[in-house]
Design an enzyme around this catalytic site. Structure first.
Site, mmCIF file in Angstrom:
data_model
loop_
_atom_site.group_PDB
_atom_site.id
_atom_site.type_symbol
_atom_site.label_atom_id
_atom_site.label_comp_id
_atom_site.label_asym_id
_atom_site.label_seq_id
_atom_site.Cartn_x
_atom_site.Cartn_y
_atom_site.Cartn_z
ATOM 1 N N THR A 167 20.435 49.160 27.859
ATOM 2 C CA THR A 167 20.544 50.568 28.222
ATOM 3 C C THR A 167 20.191 51.077 29.680
ATOM 4 O OG1 THR A 167 19.816 51.033 26.066
ATOM 5 C CG2 THR A 167 19.687 52.820 27.308
ATOM 6 N N LYS A 185 24.872 55.124 18.885
ATOM 7 C CA LYS A 185 23.874 53.870 18.189
ATOM 8 C C LYS A 185 22.644 54.422 17.601
ATOM 9 C CE LYS A 185 21.695 49.348 19.008
ATOM 10 N NZ LYS A 185 21.915 48.367 20.256
ATOM 11 N N PHE A 190 13.322 50.756 27.885
ATOM 12 C CA PHE A 190 14.382 51.144 28.968
ATOM 13 C C PHE A 190 14.016 50.833 30.306
ATOM 14 C CE2 PHE A 190 16.490 54.790 26.088
ATOM 15 C CZ PHE A 190 16.864 53.779 25.228
ATOM 16 N N GLY A 192 19.731 41.593 12.960
ATOM 17 C CA GLY A 192 19.379 40.166 11.932
ATOM 18 C C GLY A 192 20.266 39.448 11.719
ATOM 19 N N TYR A 221 21.843 39.473 19.305
ATOM 20 C CA TYR A 221 20.840 39.204 20.307
ATOM 21 C C TYR A 221 19.846 38.613 20.049
ATOM 22 C CZ TYR A 221 17.524 40.737 24.185
ATOM 23 O OH TYR A 221 16.637 40.846 25.287
ATOM 24 N N SER A 235 16.356 54.088 20.352
ATOM 25 C CA SER A 235 15.245 53.035 20.890
ATOM 26 C C SER A 235 13.913 53.928 20.215
ATOM 27 C CB SER A 235 15.212 52.952 21.976
ATOM 28 O OG SER A 235 14.016 52.256 22.584
ATOM 29 N N ARG A 282 8.679 46.569 23.003
ATOM 30 C CA ARG A 282 8.538 48.162 23.366
ATOM 31 C C ARG A 282 8.741 48.238 24.825
ATOM 32 N NH1 ARG A 282 2.991 46.539 21.522
ATOM 33 N NH2 ARG A 282 1.579 45.967 23.439
#
Length: 334
Positions: A83, A214, A112, A294, A315, A172, A109
């Site tokens: 992002t 998203k 961004f 997942g 990912y 997020s 965490r």
């Protein structure tokens, strides 16, 4: 094979250092012509775009678009970078990335962290990649949530001419109040404003770039109904289901399992797939779905497809399985 040899060394490093080293190694291998995984063609049309295969890289691995060419060598049907935010920001304090290998999970965490939209555009322009490129946009941490639309507009306008599609990330858990944009008037205002600007930009550039939302997996059935109605009202082109979860189911008693942040990897598979299934039932094929969350095997990619996804993204699975996961997923999907 090579990844299985490198993984113990990478896992001995701090996760963020391993991330940086992996990308550096990929870049070097690409420059030496060693990075080319052959993946069968499986053309898939989605959002008016023909994807060479339905397996993409999820946002977050290459936040600044600095490694596009090397990542393309892994055989992805599409790559999503970001992002990205209007201005550079360092993200949350370290440590902010945690592996939970016992559960094939990751908690992050990051917040961004990125070099800003202008740097991302420089990197995209320098890339030789001519495949399908998604650009994932967000808001700066110090932008008040009531002014979030302004940040998304800045990014939309700047990346429009460089993206195959643009993802609006409002899910997020690591930017304060960001997920509040998934509900009520905030979502309505955001989608209405971005859709209007998308249509203006399409006219300006004589080129239509799809707009994708998203969402998080931590949604109620009522949330799914509301978001679906908004997507249809504003003719949003696609939906990515899902981002990371705040749940700790499956990791609560493991080392790092109670760190704050978003949980990804194996434990989020069922939750994200159920969310995908709910959206598929509600939207009834009117908006294409991209399934993420997942996927660690080809069978799980196929399960996302059966739940309603046209495309999938990976990912965390890459970290635990390695680049051969791309090939496995393409082969398993129809």
């Amino acid at each position: 094979m090579l990844y299985s040899l490198a993984r113990p060394m990478l896992f001995s490093l701090a996760p963020e250092r391993a991330h940086e080293l992996t990308l550096s190694m990929l870049d070097k291998a690409h420059k030496l012509g060693m990075m080319r995984q052959t993946v069968e063609a499986k053309p898939t049309t989605c959002m008016g775009i023909e994807f060479p295969n339905p397996v993409g890289l999820a946002a977050g691995l290459d936040k600044n678009g600095a490694h596009i060419d090397a990542l393309a060598g892994l055989g992805f049907g599409f790559i999503e970078i970001g992002t990205i935010t209007p201005r550079p920001q360092s993200g949350n304090p370290k440590p902010r990335l945690f592996r939970i290998p016992e559960a094939k999970a990751i908690i992050n965490r990051m917040g961004f962290n990125n070099d800003g939209v202008d740097k991302l555009i420089e990197n995209v322009k320098a890339s030789k990649f001519r495949g399908i490129l998604g650009i994932n946009i967000g808001k700066n941490a110090d932008t008040p949530v009531e002014k979030a639309v302004d940040d998304y507009l800045i990014c939309l306008e700047k990346v429009y001419n460089y993206a195959s599609y643009i993802t609006v990330n409002i899910s997020s858990p690591n930017t304060k109040n960001l997920r509040s944009l998934q509900s009520g008037d905030a979502l309505t205002e955001l989608l209405q404003t971005l859709k209007a600007r998308q249509l203006e930009l399409a006219e300006q550039y004589n080129h239509y770039v799809p707009l994708v939302l998203k969402v998080a997996p931590d949604l109620t059935a009522e949330d799914v109904e509301f978001i679906s109605a908004q997507l249809l009202d504003f003719k949003i082109d696609g939906l990515i289901v899902t981002n990371t979860t705040l749940s700790r189911e499956g990791v609560e008693n493991l080392p790092y399992g109670n760190e704050s942040g978003g949980l990804s990897g194996a434990p989020v598979f069922e939750k994200s797939t159920e969310c995908l299934r709910l959206f598929a039932q509600t939207l009834k094929g009117q908006i294409p779905l991209i399934g993420v969350g997942g996927i660690l095997s080809g069978e799980q990619a196929a399960a996302k497809q059966q739940a309603g996804a046209t495309l999938v993204q990976i990912y965390s699975g890459l970290i635990y399985t390695g680049p051969t996961l791309v090939k496995q997923c393409v082969e398993a999907m129809t």
